[in-house]
Design an enzyme around this catalytic site. Structure first.
Site, short mmCIF file in Angstrom:
data_model
loop_
_atom_site.label_atom_id
_atom_site.label_comp_id
_atom_site.label_asym_id
_atom_site.label_seq_id
_atom_site.Cartn_x
_atom_site.Cartn_y
_atom_site.Cartn_z
N LYS A 145 25.35 12.17 -58.04
CA LYS A 145 25.34 12.30 -56.57
C LYS A 145 25.27 10.93 -55.89
CE LYS A 145 21.66 14.90 -56.47
NZ LYS A 145 21.39 14.98 -57.93
N ASP B 152 18.49 11.29 -52.27
CA ASP B 152 17.41 11.87 -53.03
C ASP B 152 16.68 12.99 -52.29
OD1 ASP B 152 15.89 12.02 -55.45
OD2 ASP B 152 14.21 11.20 -54.33
N HIS C 46 16.36 18.44 -52.23
CA HIS C 46 16.83 17.38 -53.12
C HIS C 46 18.35 17.30 -53.03
CE1 HIS C 46 17.25 14.77 -56.58
NE2 HIS C 46 18.05 15.65 -57.16
N ARG D 60 40.84 27.91 -58.00
CA ARG D 60 41.96 26.97 -57.96
C ARG D 60 42.78 27.10 -56.69
NH1 ARG D 60 45.07 27.03 -63.64
NH2 ARG D 60 46.04 25.25 -62.60
#
Length: 311
Positions: A162, A180, A141, A246
């Site tokens: 998405k 999908d 998926h 970061r």
């Protein structure tokens, strides 16, 4: 486990093979091995390691050998080869042998083909095709897009954004591969290739709008049939209590079918432009593959300045 196969019909269409004789409809003949063989040794009578499930390709070297032993003996060797029931036999270059060989193909029920291409490039194309068609496959998926030449697999919970990120990337000139559901094939020990199931190919689902045909709205340049998976991006809801990388010094990986693919996690919250972030991630991943890691270079520079301050 269900056996993976492709049909001779698929191979015939993809590589423009000319059928000389086949025992039945080529769509009903299954190929299960991605290895291809040139039967030089079998034509001399050595069959000890002969694999009948492989496609056999006869080229100029095999012709020269058969010519050197005379027509009668050559046909005996062809008969012995066909008796082993190879999956299919392809003749490259020459066509004049077919008239004498066809009766033996019919006798043993061997699919016989001809291709005008030279033997080596044809075999390279055939092996490449079989590696893809017969590769182990799973379905995941997610959304799969090509961004600046990088294959980006976007994963995350349903409703995370998405598809919306993918449609924005398409608007910015990138290409959709799958939405999908992504079919992933392991075509080698280092390479994963993703594509869309045929039923939903070129379509994308946008909540509130429905199904959108990307190819028709944005044109053929907005879609791609298949792409190598270079980077996995996992989208998740922003968690203020979680520490997010970061600097990017530590490379994370996702294990897909035993292959480690570089991956990053991107937190999602209102105001973040996911399309731009994914573009930067794609370019950064490409730089890393070319030998330049911004985080490492920045850390070296930082450590160098720290050393200077300590003197």
């Amino acid at each position: 486990m269900e056996e993976i196969f492709c049909t001779l019909g698929e191979i015939m269409k993809e590589l423009s093979l000319t059928p000389v004789w086949t025992p039945e409809d080529v769509e009903n003949i299954h190929i299960v091995k991605n290895e291809v063989n040139r039967p030089g040794l079998p034509l001399t009578g050595f069959f000890e390691h002969f694999d009948a499930k492989r496609i056999q390709v006869l080229g100029r070297a095999e012709y020269r050998y058969l010519d050197s032993i005379g027509e009668e003996e050559a046909l005996k060797r062809i008969d012995a080869l066909f008796e082993k029931k190879p999956a299919a036999v392809v003749f490259s270059h020459r066509e004049e042998m077919f008239e004498n060989v066809i009766p033996y193909a019919k006798k043993h029920g061997i699919p016989l083909f001809h291709v005008k291409q030279k033997t080596s490039p044809f075999m390279a194309a055939l092996i490449s095709l079989l590696n893809v068609k017969l590769a182990p496959m799973i379905s995941m998926h997610g959304v799969f897009v090509e961004v600046y030449g990088e294959g980006i697999l976007i994963t995350g919970d349903s409703g995370i954004g998405k598809s919306e990120a993918a449609i924005e990337l398409v608007k910015r000139g990138h290409r959709l591969v799958a939405d999908d559901a992504v079919e992933i094939r392991r075509v080698s020990d280092k390479t994963l290739v993703g594509t869309a199931p045929e039923m939903i190919r070129h379509y994308i689902e946008l909540r509130g709008i429905g199904i959108v045909d990307v190819r028709r709205i944005f044109g053929m340049g907005a879609v791609k049939l298949t792409e190598k998976i270079d980077l996995v991006i996992n989208l998740e809801q922003w968690n203020p209590e979680k520490f997010y990388d970061r600097f990017g010094l530590d490379t994370e990986y996702s294990d897909i079918m035993g292959i480690k693919v570089p991956s990053i996690t991107i937190p999602v919250k209102p105001g973040r432009n996911l399309a731009v972030i994914i573009e930067i991630a794609a370019m950064n991943n490409r730089q890393k593959k070319m030998g330049y890691n911004t985080a490492v270079e920045f850390n070296k520079k930082l450590m160098g300045e720290t050393d200077d301050d300590d003197r």
